[in-house]
Motif scaffolding. Structure first.
Motif, short mmCIF file in Angstrom:
data_model
loop_
_atom_site.label_atom_id
_atom_site.label_comp_id
_atom_site.label_asym_id
_atom_site.label_seq_id
_atom_site.Cartn_x
_atom_site.Cartn_y
_atom_site.Cartn_z
N ALA A 214 1.09 -0.96 0.22
CA ALA A 214 -0.01 0.14 -0.12
C ALA A 214 0.94 1.31 -0.14
O ALA A 214 0.39 2.50 -0.50
CB ALA A 214 -0.70 -0.06 0.73
N THR A 215 1.83 1.57 0.76
CA THR A 215 2.76 2.40 0.41
C THR A 215 4.50 1.59 0.97
O THR A 215 4.57 1.46 1.90
CB THR A 215 2.69 3.12 1.93
OG1 THR A 215 1.22 3.82 2.03
CG2 THR A 215 3.13 4.35 1.45
N VAL A 219 12.12 -1.66 3.44
CA VAL A 219 11.80 -2.65 4.30
C VAL A 219 11.10 -3.81 2.95
O VAL A 219 11.39 -4.75 2.94
CB VAL A 219 11.42 -2.72 5.16
CG1 VAL A 219 10.58 -4.36 5.57
CG2 VAL A 219 11.59 -1.92 6.67
N THR A 220 9.70 -3.07 2.29
CA THR A 220 8.74 -3.33 1.43
C THR A 220 9.70 -4.13 0.10
O THR A 220 9.98 -4.70 -0.45
CB THR A 220 7.85 -2.97 1.12
OG1 THR A 220 7.91 -2.03 1.07
CG2 THR A 220 7.10 -3.08 2.16
N ASP A 221 10.45 -2.93 0.12
CA ASP A 221 11.71 -3.29 -1.24
C ASP A 221 12.37 -4.06 -1.34
O ASP A 221 12.76 -4.75 -2.32
CB ASP A 221 12.35 -1.95 -1.60
CG ASP A 221 11.21 -0.51 -1.86
OD1 ASP A 221 10.10 -1.04 -2.51
OD2 ASP A 221 11.45 0.78 -2.10
N ASP A 352 8.73 4.74 9.06
CA ASP A 352 9.70 4.39 7.83
C ASP A 352 9.61 3.20 7.78
O ASP A 352 10.26 1.75 6.70
CB ASP A 352 10.57 5.34 7.83
CG ASP A 352 12.31 4.93 9.22
OD1 ASP A 352 11.43 4.32 10.25
OD2 ASP A 352 13.04 5.20 9.12
N ILE A 353 9.16 2.16 8.63
CA ILE A 353 9.33 0.49 8.93
C ILE A 353 7.72 -0.10 7.89
O ILE A 353 7.52 -0.79 7.33
CB ILE A 353 9.53 0.19 10.35
CG1 ILE A 353 11.14 0.24 10.34
CG2 ILE A 353 8.98 -1.57 10.15
CD1 ILE A 353 11.05 0.25 11.82
N SER A 354 6.34 0.22 8.59
CA SER A 354 5.56 0.55 8.28
C SER A 354 4.82 1.33 7.98
O SER A 354 4.37 2.11 8.67
CB SER A 354 4.43 -1.00 9.20
OG SER A 354 2.94 -0.60 8.87
N GLY A 357 -0.96 3.25 5.60
CA GLY A 357 -1.12 3.07 4.61
C GLY A 357 -1.17 1.80 4.69
O GLY A 357 -2.65 0.26 3.70
N GLN A 358 -0.38 1.13 5.40
CA GLN A 358 -0.29 0.16 5.47
C GLN A 358 -1.08 -1.21 6.55
O GLN A 358 -1.61 -1.83 6.18
CB GLN A 358 1.07 -0.83 5.59
CG GLN A 358 2.66 -0.22 4.56
CD GLN A 358 3.56 -1.13 4.92
OE1 GLN A 358 3.45 -1.97 5.33
NE2 GLN A 358 4.60 -0.60 4.47
N CYS A 359 -1.17 -0.42 7.65
CA CYS A 359 -1.90 -1.05 8.16
C CYS A 359 -3.62 -0.76 8.21
O CYS A 359 -4.32 -1.22 8.78
CB CYS A 359 -1.55 -0.61 9.70
SG CYS A 359 -2.23 -1.42 11.11
#
Length: 426
Positions: A214-215, A219-221, A352-354, A357-359
């Motif tokens: 979502a954002t 970490v996600t990259d 900057d970790i979650s 938009g992610q939660c």
């Protein structure tokens, strides 16, 4: 890298640095050196003291050390811990406030299994204890769990949460912090179908990767950039001969710590440089801000390889929770089956970790839940740590969470007065 020798080499490096720090501290502390004041000696002693403490903390599980809780009776009540459920990979821990009436709010705090012990939430626990009967998931260090205990992946983690919720009963309010947010949501949906009477009354998700895409963040990259084969080759090792879990495949805590520090290397470098200067000038204290933070931050634990790899593959790469396609023990979990549990999400604008938009994506997944039982909060200026343990948590978020819990608790029933007995004896 999947060899015991690699694991033992990391432990050897850690042990050597601890020894070097202790040696420098002992050598520079000789009384004879005081005859000839020399700044170099003071700096050597300071470097040794900080270095020894730093590398020694990496293998120590911090104590809870919860201070007494004040109560309405004007007394401070001692806090002890009691294991309600004991399992190989984690316990359900109860904070017992001695001599205090049990608060009406019963809260389960789901701690992350992401490299640190549950004691990372110590300040969160301290802030909640005056207002709640508090329980927490206390996950174990994988290096201390024998291979004979078997595997532990995200499905096992979810089933642990299911059992913990069942044990606590339907009057429970669950708060999941960071990494366990998607799995706690899945555990609640699992109960909605399998055991509706055991569902909690409310679920608060704080800074968790429900939908990592979502954002996107670093970490996600990273999760998308590397292949599972690369992760397994670079991150997974076998526990060495020093610990009970010898031979178990793990993502070592020391390797995780290296990743944590590399993300903000300059900040950590300055923190340790300044601490050495304070020690050299006799301005440091045992429980100063630096030691309080790093004693916890540096205390890392190993994760089982299957838990780490399944988290990356199924939560981040495949987005099984975000697409509502998560499977537990061969059964597809439908988050839309949650119809009675109130759900609230909490995010920070500077997380900057979650990232924001992610939660909050969890609310869109709860298709069976009326809007009246959904809530979200975005804390302005708060980073990841701040939304569950920092100033933002204490001042703004905690009161909102308590209000959300109260709003979704059963209202006390008014006492009905019994009618007078008019049939008096003649």
């Amino acid at each position: 890298m999947r060899y015991m020798a690699t694991y033992d080499l990391m432990e050897t490096v850690r042990n050597t640095n601890q020894w070097l720090g202790a040696s420098a501290l002992a050598m520079a502390s000789y009384p004879a050196f005081s005859l000839i004041p020399n700044p170099a000696i003071a700096w050597t002693r300071a470097w040794g003291e900080v270095t020894e403490r730093t590398f020694q903390r990496m293998i120590v599980k911090p104590d809870w050390n919860i201070p007494p809780v004040p109560s309405d009776d004007g007394q401070d009540h001692v806090v002890t811990t009691e294991a309600v459920i004991e399992r190989d990979f984690g316990d359900l821990l109860h904070f017992v406030v001695q001599g205090r009436p049990t608060p009406k709010r019963k809260v389960l705090l789901v701690a992350p299994m992401s490299g640190h012990y549950a004691t990372l939430l110590r300040s969160t626990v301290i802030s909640m204890l005056p207002d709640a009967d508090l329980y927490i998931t206390d996950w174990h260090n994988a290096r201390d769990i024998p291979v004979s205990a078997g595997k532990f992946d995200i499905e096992d983690y979810t089933l642990y949460l299911v059992d913990f919720m069942r044990e606590m009963g339907p009057d429970t309010h669950v708060i999941a912090v960071c990494q366990p947010a998607p799995l706690t949501l899945a555990a609640t949906a699992y109960l909605a179908e399998e055991d509706p009477d055991a569902q909690p009354r409310s679920l608060t998700l704080i800074g968790g990767p429900i939908d990592p895409n979502a954002t996107p963040t670093d970490v996600t990259d990273f999760g998308h950039r590397v292949t599972m084969g690369q992760l397994e080759e670079l991150m997974i090792q076998r526990v060495g001969f020093k610990y009970p879990g010898v031979g178990r495949m793990v993502y070592p805590g020391l390797l995780q710590l290296n990743s944590f520090i590399s993300m903000n290397f300059e900040t950590h470098f300055r923190a340790f440089r300044d601490q050495i200067a304070r020690v050299a000038q006799n301005d440091a204290q045992e429980h100063d801000k630096h030691n309080k933070f790093y004693d916890e931050y540096l205390a890392v634990m190993d994760m089982t390889a299957e838990f780490y790899l399944s988290t990356v593959e199924r939560i981040f790469k495949n987005g099984e929770i975000a697409r509502n396609e998560f499977v537990v023990a061969g059964k597809k979990v439908d988050i839309g089956k949650i119809t009675t549990v109130a759900v609230k999400t909490v995010e920070g604008t500077k997380d900057d970790i979650s990232a924001p938009g992610q939660c909050v994506a969890a609310l869109a997944l709860c298709t069976g839940l009326p809007d009246s039982k959904k809530a979200s909060h975005l804390e302005e200026g708060a980073g990841h740590y701040g939304i569950f343990a920092g100033k933002s948590w204490r001042r703004n978020i905690r009161p909102l969470v308590l209000d959300f819990i109260d709003a979704n608790s059963p209202k006390p029933q008014a006492k009905t007065r019994k009618p007078a007995n008019r049939n008096s004896a003649a």
